[in-house]
Design an enzyme around this catalytic site. Structure first.
Site, PDB file in Angstrom:
ATOM      1  N   GLU A 138      -7.725  35.596 -31.878  1.00 51.05           N
ATOM      2  CA  GLU A 138      -7.469  34.221 -31.458  1.00 51.05           C
ATOM      3  C   GLU A 138      -6.041  33.776 -31.744  1.00 51.05           C
ATOM      4  O   GLU A 138      -5.604  32.735 -31.245  1.00 51.05           O
ATOM      5  CB  GLU A 138      -8.462  33.273 -32.149  1.00 51.05           C
ATOM      6  N   ASN A 159     -13.826  32.582 -39.186  1.00 50.64           N
ATOM      7  CA  ASN A 159     -14.751  32.134 -38.144  1.00 50.64           C
ATOM      8  C   ASN A 159     -15.653  33.261 -37.650  1.00 50.64           C
ATOM      9  O   ASN A 159     -16.734  33.011 -37.113  1.00 50.64           O
ATOM     10  CB  ASN A 159     -13.972  31.565 -36.950  1.00 50.64           C
ATOM     11  N   ILE A 190     -15.586  38.426 -29.140  1.00 51.55           N
ATOM     12  CA  ILE A 190     -15.746  39.625 -29.966  1.00 51.55           C
ATOM     13  C   ILE A 190     -15.101  40.857 -29.322  1.00 51.55           C
ATOM     14  O   ILE A 190     -14.336  41.563 -29.983  1.00 51.55           O
ATOM     15  CB  ILE A 190     -17.226  39.866 -30.314  1.00 51.55           C
ATOM     16  N   ARG A 221     -18.283  26.878 -20.668  1.00 52.42           N
ATOM     17  CA  ARG A 221     -18.232  25.874 -21.727  1.00 52.42           C
ATOM     18  C   ARG A 221     -17.433  24.634 -21.335  1.00 52.42           C
ATOM     19  O   ARG A 221     -17.811  23.515 -21.679  1.00 52.42           O
ATOM     20  CB  ARG A 221     -17.643  26.504 -22.998  1.00 52.42           C
ATOM     21  N   GLY A 255     -21.721  33.412 -33.608  1.00 46.33           N
ATOM     22  CA  GLY A 255     -23.122  33.607 -33.267  1.00 46.33           C
ATOM     23  C   GLY A 255     -23.558  35.043 -33.063  1.00 46.33           C
ATOM     24  O   GLY A 255     -24.726  35.302 -32.782  1.00 46.33           O
ATOM     25  N   GLY A 256     -22.626  36.003 -33.198  1.00 45.57           N
ATOM     26  CA  GLY A 256     -23.007  37.408 -33.123  1.00 45.57           C
ATOM     27  C   GLY A 256     -23.247  37.946 -31.724  1.00 45.57           C
ATOM     28  O   GLY A 256     -23.824  39.016 -31.565  1.00 45.57           O
TER      29      GLY A 256
END
Length: 508
Positions: free
Chosen positions: A475, A87, A491, A340, A92-93
């Site tokens: 994760e 993943n 990250i 979120r 999305g960096g």
């Protein structure tokens, strides 16, 4: 109201359930796993031996492998899939960082406590304080390690993701996690760290004292071949680092934690994000925590598979510089920069696929992916708000009135309806063409996992002590994020604890 047949079953399934699932199912299942009979304790002959064995080749696993190698340990990386990165590659960096030189250059004042406050708010104060603080405090060190040691290239502009009170998201040059994974893989190659692909972990092997001393694996693995007898034994002289990721793609297991999340609901994850390594850690005594807290991505589109490109447009353009509309009412219904969980829950509550809108100015932040989004008809453009409203079966007068009201909020830098922050130089939505994307949540991130301490040691469920020889990061672990992970905090979490896991495994 705009309909999508693929999302209808998922919407109905969600709308039937209004209560929050507790962790009971996860604990019950964990208890069953712990009670399983352990196979033979040790093979007669080891096929290979290394000081440190790392399972997983995402941000966390590669960070662990690099640090273990730098500590003079012999290291091998095991990856289940035919390509490395998991993943992390399709991420999305974006990386949340406190106190970077980029923040300072942009005049942004931030602090560890400010990030922690945002994390606790999104996490409903279920975050494990020591872990969360370590991620916040070491985020800039992880950022500089990526830039200065690995050679990761970052944009010089900041972004503000949902749930963050301050702009602190640093983005790779290509707005993709591959911008970090590729330099990590290059560094592994320079350090002569072997990376074996298509390797499935069948079981962890412990000695009579309970120390993890190796793994039984399946080489040349193909899905559906988990029961093969053709296994291979790898000895870990010092430690095993489990950086095996989450289980968002494991519909059967995730539904035991949250019954709403059946296979009717899509996921942003790659197909290998499944729970076998989690269950194996539980079998050898690891403590599972917060498994039922599973995050849905509010920026996902039903008009593309997997993670796709819609999240880039939504996060950097439509949510920051635009509005999200319920097509049934033609009005906003949530702060577009809320965390979120708040946004995903709000979309689900409407029962309708949302439409996120921005103008030509707002779209500039994601223009590098726009050709593909337009070609795939995930994002559409319109010369006027009237034509946009007509296409999505909205009330044009109501939508225009909503946009005008929102534009006044932008000018005043205050949103009395939903409290959206305006700290990213937002402008009124006035310049055609207008860009729009349809959004419906997809299963994205599993906040729960195995409990670790601040040294990335896996904790035993019964004794509360570290399981010798077993480390975990990323994760695969739980506690850092509580009920909801803030966007771009994954990250730093992976890299901070991946580095710690590798350093400590090398000296175990």
């Amino acid at each position: 109201m705009t309909k999508n047949n693929n999302a209808d079953l998922s919407r109905r399934n969600f709308l039937k359930v209004t209560s929050i699932t507790t962790a009971t199912a996860g604990l019950a299942l964990s208890g069953l796993a712990v009670a399983q009979t352990t196979p033979k304790t040790q093979p007669i002959d080891w096929d290979e031996a290394y000081d440190v064995v790392v399972v997983g080749s995402g941000f966390a696993g590669l960070s662990a492998a690099i640090e273990a190698k730098n500590a003079n340990a012999s290291v091998v990386i095991l990856e289940k899939m035919p390509v490395p990165g998991g993943n992390s590659t399709i991420n999305g960096g974006g990386m949340a960082v406190v106190g970077s030189d980029i923040q300072k250059a942009n005049g942004v004042k931030d602090s560890v406590d400010a990030l922690l406050a945002d994390m606790y708010k999104a996490g409903l104060n279920l975050n494990y304080p020591d872990q969360a603080r370590m991620v916040a405090e070491r985020s800039n060190d992880a950022f500089e390690w990526c830039r200065d040691f690995l050679g990761v290239k970052w944009k010089d502009k900041l972004a503000q993701f949902g749930g963050h009170s301050i702009p602190r998201t640093h983005t790779t040059y290509n707005q993709s996690g591959s911008g970090i994974i590729q330099p990590m893989l290059k560094k592994c190659d320079e350090l002569n760290i072997p990376l074996h692909k298509k390797v499935y972990v069948k079981r962890l092997i412990t000695d009579p004292e309970g120390r993890v001393i190796g793994l039984e694996v399946i080489k040349k693995y193909k899905p559906g071949k988990e029961d093969t007898a053709a296994t291979h034994f790898i000895k870990a002289n010092k430690g095993v680092v489990m950086a095996s990721g989450g289980f968002a793609a494991d519909a059967l297991y995730r539904a035991t934690q949250d019954p709403r999340l059946t296979d009717e609901l899509r996921t942003t994850n790659h197909s290998g994000a499944t729970a076998e390594c989690l269950k194996e850690m539980i079998r050898v005594g690891a403590n599972p925590v917060q498994l039922s807290w599973i995050q849905l991505g509010p920026w996902a589109s039903p008009d593309e598979k997997g993670f796709g490109l819609a999240p880039i447009f939504a996060a950097y353009s439509a949510f920051t510089h635009g509005v999200m509309i319920n097509p049934e009412t033609s009005e906003r219904f949530v702060d577009e920069l809320a965390d979120r969980k708040v946004r995903a829950d709000a979309i689900i509550k409407t029962g309708n696929i949302a439409v996120a809108i921005c103008d030509a100015d707002g779209a500039q932040a994601s223009m590098h992916v726009m050709p593909k989004l337009l070609e795939r008809q995930v994002v559409r453009t319109f010369d006027s708000l009237e034509s946009l409203a007509s296409y999505y079966k909205m009330s044009a007068p109501t939508l225009k009135a909503q946009i005008e009201r929102y534009n006044d909020y932008v000018k005043q830098k205050s949103d009395p309806e939903f409290g959206k922050p305006f700290s990213m130089n937002q402008k009124p939505i006035v310049n055609a063409p207008f860009y729009a994307v349809r959004l419906w949540p997809k299963v994205h991130h599993t906040m729960g996992g195995i409990e670790i301490d601040t040294q990335a040691q896996v904790l035993n469920i019964a004794t509360r002590e570290a399981i010798p020889g077993l480390f975990a990061c990323g994760e695969a672990t739980g506690g850092t994020h509580g009920a909801c992970r803030l966007g771009t905090v994954a990250i730093p979490d992976c890299i901070v604890f991946g580095r710690i896991a590798g350093q400590n495994a090398a000296k175990a």
